[in-house]
Design a protein around this motif. Structure first.
Motif, mmCIF file in Angstrom:
data_model
loop_
_atom_site.group_PDB
_atom_site.id
_atom_site.type_symbol
_atom_site.label_atom_id
_atom_site.label_comp_id
_atom_site.label_asym_id
_atom_site.label_seq_id
_atom_site.Cartn_x
_atom_site.Cartn_y
_atom_site.Cartn_z
ATOM 1 N N GLN A 339 12.145 29.805 2.531
ATOM 2 C CA GLN A 339 10.864 30.400 2.925
ATOM 3 C C GLN A 339 10.567 30.139 4.397
ATOM 4 O OE1 GLN A 339 9.662 32.134 0.529
ATOM 5 N NE2 GLN A 339 7.695 32.847 1.312
ATOM 6 N N LEU A 340 10.868 28.950 4.879
ATOM 7 C CA LEU A 340 10.602 28.624 6.281
ATOM 8 C C LEU A 340 11.515 29.388 7.234
ATOM 9 C CD1 LEU A 340 10.001 24.779 5.924
ATOM 10 C CD2 LEU A 340 8.304 26.498 6.578
ATOM 11 N N PHE A 341 12.689 29.754 6.772
ATOM 12 C CA PHE A 341 13.581 30.569 7.587
ATOM 13 C C PHE A 341 13.145 32.032 7.615
ATOM 14 C CE2 PHE A 341 16.591 27.102 7.785
ATOM 15 C CZ PHE A 341 17.376 27.386 8.906
ATOM 16 N N GLY A 342 12.287 32.417 6.688
ATOM 17 C CA GLY A 342 11.857 33.805 6.643
ATOM 18 C C GLY A 342 13.003 34.715 6.246
ATOM 19 N N GLY A 343 13.077 35.879 6.880
ATOM 20 C CA GLY A 343 14.125 36.835 6.551
ATOM 21 C C GLY A 343 15.523 36.280 6.731
ATOM 22 N N GLY A 345 16.530 33.495 5.974
ATOM 23 C CA GLY A 345 16.855 32.615 4.852
ATOM 24 C C GLY A 345 17.623 33.285 3.741
ATOM 25 N N VAL A 346 17.615 34.616 3.705
ATOM 26 C CA VAL A 346 18.365 35.318 2.669
ATOM 27 C C VAL A 346 19.553 36.094 3.253
ATOM 28 C CG1 VAL A 346 16.457 35.470 1.040
ATOM 29 C CG2 VAL A 346 16.727 37.255 2.774
ATOM 30 N N PRO A 351 22.456 28.747 6.615
ATOM 31 C CA PRO A 351 22.529 27.464 5.894
ATOM 32 C C PRO A 351 21.611 27.385 4.677
ATOM 33 C CG PRO A 351 22.446 27.081 8.263
ATOM 34 C CD PRO A 351 22.221 28.551 8.064
ATOM 35 N N ALA A 352 20.406 27.938 4.786
ATOM 36 C CA ALA A 352 19.478 27.897 3.649
ATOM 37 C C ALA A 352 19.973 28.792 2.511
ATOM 38 C CB ALA A 352 18.085 28.330 4.098
#
Length: 385
Positions: A339-343, A345-346, A351-352
């Motif tokens: 969530q903290l990485f935002g877009g 992150g997916v 890494p997330a």
């Protein structure tokens, strides 16, 4: 944060020396970890990781010629390695899980025969307990072994077996008696070249690692392949899991630490309307929850390991609590990192995103979260009886 963990009273000086593994993982395994992150073939990488860990002297924390395992050292090693690489941690852990029955219950000659190569990283080990219809309940196992002249013949199938196709030796559990439930199980070592043994299939999972199904058709093994006594298989399997369930929790803690490390870098660097993402209270709320969950999980993990090492005996309750809480909380920590990485992150390879795939299996293998709850509740009810 990990340096503070090592100051906790659960540890002796010998445990604090394991801090050196962090540098080894970063520098000695760095090229292999970069190849892992680049998507190289895990069937090629795992043997190289095992070899490097063996050459560095680290696999001796997961297998032992003296018949003892130090649970705190095992957990620390998995925690440290998981903070660097999911595949490196897997390679280390499976050497231990795949040989623990030999370490804890094998005779001196069996340990001398099968463990030196595992410790040196020259032989890969595997643990074959699960079956298609008996994943969470070994008492429903159908793989059988019958005594014949000079040894045993094994028939049946196993699935969800890590290192399938890579291992040189498999610890295999089979039914040797027509006793009800878990009473008729025994434990064997099966060499990869044993006649009648084959890897039936590879299984692809969301966080790639070597996984597959095994088949035994009139698979003949010698008399000395039996570990412990006939009928002791369930006791052996549960004793191994008592040790390794806590260390699964340690792996989850290491992954959660990695997620927090990356999240801190991200929110410190990301600018929104002239201010860093880290300056927002909602960001700080997530970071506080992540750090608290990691410390709480680590306390349960290292409490369980300390109980096993210092108090001794069975520690099923403590191990189940450690695995349950650490894996469930690590999933939540990593979700917050996404969530903290935002877009980003997916995005594949972030890494997330990679951690989000890696953590999921830990809530299933070596006993699902639901099974851990049954173990904990069962222990509570027995103390009230």
């Amino acid at each position: 944060m990990f340096k503070q963990t090592l100051k906790w009273p659960f540890f002796d000086e010998k445990h604090r020396e394991l801090e050196a593994l962090e540098g080894f993982a970063r520098d000695g395994l760095g090229d292999l970890i970069r190849r892992e992150h680049a998507g190289d073939d895990v069937y090629a990488l795992c043997p190289q990781l095992v070899s490097a860990l063996g050459a560095g002297g680290w696999l001796g924390y997961g297998a032992s010629l003296d018949g003892r395992l130090d649970s705190r050292s095992l957990c620390l090693a998995r925690d440290i390695l998981a903070r660097q690489s999911g595949l490196a941690e897997f390679a280390f852990a499976m050497q231990g899980l795949g040989s623990a029955a030999i370490t804890l219950f094998g005779s001196g000659s069996q340990r001398q025969s099968w463990l030196p190569g595992v410790i040196a990283g020259e032989r890969i080990a595997a643990f074959a307990l699960s079956e298609e219809g008996a994943g969470s309940n070994p008492a429903e196992m159908t793989t059988s072994a019958r005594r014949v002249a000079g040894g045993w013949v094994i028939d049946g199938e196993k699935t969800w077996i890590s290192n399938a196709g890579l291992a040189h030796q498999y610890v295999v559990f089979a039914r040797t008696r027509e006793a009800a439930g878990s009473q008729g199980l025994s434990c064997f070592v099966v060499e990869a070249d044993a006649p009648g043994f084959c890897v039936a299939d590879r299984i692809d999972v969301i966080a790639p690692h070597p996984l597959g199904a095994l088949r035994f058709e009139d698979c003949r093994v010698p008399e000395h392949a039996l570990i412990g006594q006939e009928g002791e298989g369930f006791k052996i399997a549960m004793s191994v899991l008592d040790v390794f369930r806590s260390s699964v929790g340690a792996s989850a803690v290491g992954m959660a630490r990695r997620a927090l490390d990356h999240a801190l870098l991200r929110v410190s660097a990301r600018q929104i309307s002239g201010a860093s993402l880290a300056s927002y209270q909602m960001t700080q709320d997530k970071l506080a929850d992540m750090a608290t969950a990691i410390d709480a999980a680590a306390l349960l993990v290292y409490r369980a390991a300390w109980v096993k090492d210092v108090i001794g005996g069975r520690s099923s309750r403590e191990a189940a609590m450690a695995k349950l809480f650490a894996t469930e909380e690590a999933q939540r920590v990593i979700d917050k990192a996404v969530q903290l990485f935002g877009g980003l992150g997916v995005v594949a390879g972030n890494p997330a995103e990679r951690l989000y795939r890696e953590i999921r299996a830990l809530r299933i293998y070596e006993g699902t979260s639901e099974i851990q709850k049954l173990i904990i509740a069962g222990q509570l009810l027995r103390t009230q009886a």
